[in-house]
Enzyme design. Structure first.
Site, PDB file in Angstrom:
ATOM      1  N   TRP A 318       9.448  -6.034   6.828  1.00 11.83           N
ATOM      2  CA  TRP A 318      10.776  -5.720   6.140  1.00 11.83           C
ATOM      3  C   TRP A 318      11.482  -4.566   7.488  1.00 11.83           C
ATOM      4  CZ3 TRP A 318       6.389  -5.201   2.949  1.00 11.83           C
ATOM      5  CH2 TRP A 318       6.477  -6.354   1.959  1.00 11.83           C
ATOM      6  N   GLU A 433     -10.504   0.769  -0.027  1.00 18.23           N
ATOM      7  CA  GLU A 433     -10.464  -0.296  -0.246  1.00 18.23           C
ATOM      8  C   GLU A 433      -9.677  -0.794   0.258  1.00 18.23           C
ATOM      9  OE1 GLU A 433      -7.492  -1.358  -2.470  1.00 18.23           O
ATOM     10  OE2 GLU A 433      -7.163   0.531  -1.618  1.00 18.23           O
ATOM     11  N   GLU A 436      -5.924  -0.383   0.793  1.00 18.97           N
ATOM     12  CA  GLU A 436      -5.904   0.346   1.590  1.00 18.97           C
ATOM     13  C   GLU A 436      -4.962   1.900   0.877  1.00 18.97           C
ATOM     14  OE1 GLU A 436      -5.500  -0.376   5.595  1.00 18.97           O
ATOM     15  OE2 GLU A 436      -3.965  -1.173   5.516  1.00 18.97           O
TER      16      GLU A 436
END
Length: 796
Positions: A318, A433, A436
């Protein structure tokens, strides 16, 4: 026309700078390391140009404006129709054809870099198809410098060397020079949004402003092309650490015909083609086109100075909404993504880059065995999180290279030992994990950790370090024995009739973890505005890693039930084939109205997850070809695979089409790596990622767990009678302990596990009474001090 020396642009410092769309249709660089320029393409134009490293963008975009001087001024990226082609096989050389919608003219651009210099070359030909426009069209090169990764603080000027007219931009020690082989008839440096060439030309379709300089701002450089009769010319953009360096490269590059540059560029890439042994075209649905291209894309993301450093993507997700505060984008190195990319290249028979990647990882490893969450290519950490899968994956890469006899003279022993020791004293709870976002017991992280420890133990046993091998295997066995306890709910409410299934993560504080966190009762705070939910009702496909690495059987009823749940909750049937979201209530993705993710949004389908499902289907004995085809169909016109695809209804106003890329990162190396490895897996008939020592130990001939592991990071409170309680410490200590509430005390000395530099003591419990309690504390030998508290473990 000579520009007056004092013609300074107005509107300083320009509007707030922004980056550009992440929806790349192509990426490129010369294969040779002497060229330290990379480029990206989208919407028919050049976007970022990276120099001198693959983690440092220096431009927002470079395009042409086309005007008849009276009735229109067209902007390439917005007003023309775009086509992209690869004129040569196995090569990141592009031909872009941008056509005026009414068919009155078109621009044909061939884009590459100098094979041996840091120069971008755009050979362009204007083809006028409407006779009424012949001789009336004018082209303007418009370039927006964002030198050193910043849109602010750039200075631009019009300069000359001899009779050569140049455009110059500088910020700190990065210099950019642009010129045209046929020359510029007008030039201007202006501030974006006020005095830039776009503002000038859109006003009356003529270039009226000729500002000689624009200092310290968000600037744009504009040059009117002196069109030759043939309509063909070459724009060159050179980079250097000084004006003289950039100028030298610029003129040396233009001193040779473009055709010779093209021949050299293509020849370099085609020397790196896939050997016939690793040409798996028959396992694809497009005769190997996406497979070969994906390999090139992965190779292109490696830095040429810090060799082995492969960034996640030459894009900023983006980017059109992101400014200078978002320095990193995805042009950073994530250990996880790096290992995925290196492993995929290994799957194609390429060993040089994977070995360089491993050596780079060994060079940036911290003394405690960990690796940065992500970093610049020089190893400087960017974010500060700790992810256990990123500590584990380099071990797996080293083991694979060892099995392929591709380590050369490099010995990764120290790196492996440090990482394995870190996993043991830090686990099993990860601070983040693989997405993140959350700490806790993650099935995907635990799968990678178990696989890595199995690799380390296997290798240790191979070289005769049997005690170390047994020690590491004991910890891996303990993890494997508790997977279901930590990551499976028995009270799931998502699908009627299936209360027992894997969850995305069982959350707990990584600094003070609950060693017996209950998956049925824990609550999870979803990132990106996803809300607070019972962890038992948040699911993802992360458990598939347990099958992928060879830790659980594909036909395990728990696995099959969990697949039914994620298919009901996360699967979307798209025109290209099936797609899956990461987890329910995910907020990282395009908004429902098509707007850009801005901290909140809706997580969309990831092509990676289609590939992961394909790997599962292969392991389960089914043909993954449909998943290979789906991933190929997810690719855009330029063959780039994205991070996320749109899974809502078509939104023409937002350019969102079902099954097509969103504004997330593209190309994402992880997506290309997953695709490549899936093709290799189908060819072999075995999952390429399977770790055989783990597969043999936990699937083929399941090994019972003999130990319960206690560490300061994970102080368990319960041990089943009959197990051996193993206390593992990072430093030498004596353990004072009691089984009768300190009426009588005993002392045990810790044993040094030399290879791992860990200390441990074992307490067999087979003869202890059930419901009894072991209480203990430590005296630290090095510091000559007592630990300030006691612990206890109940025998159950």
């Amino acid at each position: 026309m000579n520009l007056p020396e004092n013609s300074v642009a107005f509107g300083a410092p320009g509007i707030e700078p922004r980056w550009t769309s992440s929806a790349k249709e192509g990426v490129g660089t010369a294969y040779h390391t002497s060229c330290r320029v990379w480029f990206t393409l989208s919407h028919g134009i050049v976007n970022e140009i990276y120099y001198p490293h693959v983690d440092q963008p220096n431009t927002r975009d470079f395009q042409f404006l086309i005007s008849d001087g009276e009735t229109f001024c067209h902007e390439e990226k917005r007003d023309l129709n775009h086509e992209i082609e690869y004129p040569e096989r196995d090569c990141l050389f592009y031909r872009l054809t941008n056509s005026e919608p009414q068919g009155r003219y078109r621009l044909v651009k061939e884009i590459l870099t100098d094979p041996h210099r840091s120069v971008l070359l755009v050979h362009t030909k204007l083809e006028v198809l409407d006779e009424s426009l012949r001789g009336r069209l004018q082209l303007y090169a418009l370039l927006a410098p964002h030198l050193g990764g910043f849109g602010a603080g750039n200075s631009g000027s019009c300069t000359e060397i001899g009779d050569n007219k140049l455009m110059h931009a500088v910020r700190q020690n990065v210099h950019l020079l642009m010129t045209c082989s046929s020359g510029f008839s007008r030039r201007s440096a202006g501030y974006v949004g006020f005095s830039d060439g776009w503002q000038d030309l859109m006003h009356n379709f003529k270039m009226d402003w000729e500002f000689r300089s624009a200092a310290n701002g968000n600037i744009a450089l504009t040059g009117e092309i002196d069109l030759p009769d043939s309509g063909g010319f070459t724009v060159a953009v050179a980079f250097g650490r000084s004006y003289q360096s950039a100028a030298t490269k610029l003129f040396q590059s233009l001193a040779e015909p473009f055709a010779e540059k093209c021949e050299g560029y293509v020849r370099q890439w085609q020397r790196a083609v896939i050997n016939a042994e690793f040409d798996f075209s028959s396992d694809t649905s497009d005769d190997g086109g996406e497979y070969r291209l994906s390999r090139c894309v992965l190779l292109a993301h490696e830095d040429k100075v810090f060799q082995g450093a492969i960034v996640a993507s030459m894009s900023i997700p983006w980017g059109e909404t992101k400014g200078d505060l978002d320095l990193g984008g995805y042009h950073l190195v994530w250990t996880r993504d790096l290992v995925q990319s290196a492993s995929a290249l290994l799957a194609t028979g390429q060993t040089g880059t994977p070995l360089r990647a491993l050596i780079w990882l060994a060079a940036i490893q911290r003394p405690d065995g960990s690796f940065p969450q992500n970093s610049w290519i020089d190893g400087t950490a960017y974010w500060s999180g700790l992810q256990l899968d990123q500590v584990a994956l380099p071990i797996v890469l080293a083991w694979r290279l060892h099995k392929y006899n591709a380590l050369g003279l490099f010995n990764p022993r120290v790196m492996i030992v440090r990482a394995a020791a870190r996993l043991i004293v830090q686990g099993p709870v990860t601070a983040q994990e693989r997405w993140e976002e959350n700490s806790g017991y993650s099935p995907s992280t635990l799968a990678v950790v178990i696989a890595a420890l199995a690799c380390a133990a296997d290798w240790a046993g191979e070289v005769g370090h049997t005690e170390a091998a047994d020690f590491v295997f004991a910890y891996a066995d303990w993890l494997a024995a508790h997977l279901e306890e930590w990551t499976v709910t028995t009270e799931g409410e998502l699908v009627q009739g299936i209360p027992r299934h894997y969850i995305r993560i069982n959350p707990t504080d990584s600094n003070t973890p609950d060693p017996h966190a209950d998956p049925n009762t824990q609550m999870i705070q979803i990132a990106n505005g996803g809300g607070l939910h019972p962890a038992r009702n948040i699911v993802g496909g992360d458990f598939l890693h347990l099958i992928r690495y060879g830790i659980r059987r594909p036909d395990d009823p728990l696995v099959c039930d969990s697949i039914k749940v994620i298919d009901r909750v996360l699967k979307h049937d798209l025109p290209q084939g099936p797609g899956w979201r990461r987890y329910n209530h995910d907020g990282y993705g395009q908004k429902d109205d098509g707007g850009a993710y801005d901290g909140t949004g809706v997580g969309r389908c990831w092509p990676i997850l289609t590939g992961e499902r394909g790997h599962y289907e292969l392991i389960a004995g089914r043909d993954p070809k449909p998943f290979i085809t789906t991933m190929e169909d997810f690719a855009n016109q330029g063959g780039m695979l994205t991070e996320q695809v749109w899974d809502g209804p078509d939104l023409p106003h937002a350019r969102m089409k079902r099954g097509c890329p969103t504004g997330a990162a593209m190309p994402l190396c992880w997506s290309h790596a997953e695709y490549v490895s899936l093709v290799r897996s189908r060819h072999d008939g075995v999952c390429f990622h399977r770790v055989d020592p783990a597969y043999q130990r936990y699937v083929v001939n399941p090994t019972p767990n003999r130990f319960e592991i206690w560490t300061l990071r994970h102080p368990i409170r319960h041990v089943s009678r009959g197990k051996i309680l193993r206390i593992v410490l990072a430093e030498e200590a004596s353990i004072t302990w009691s089984r009768d509430n300190w009426q009588l005390t005993n002392e045990s000395q810790t044993i040094h596990q030399y290879e791992l530099n860990l200390w441990f003591a074992d307490f067999p419990t087979s003869e202890w009474l059930a419901e009894s309690t072991l209480a203990f504390t430590f005296f630290w030998k090095r510091d000559q001090r007592w630990e300030s508290r006691n612990w206890q473990v109940n025998i159950t």
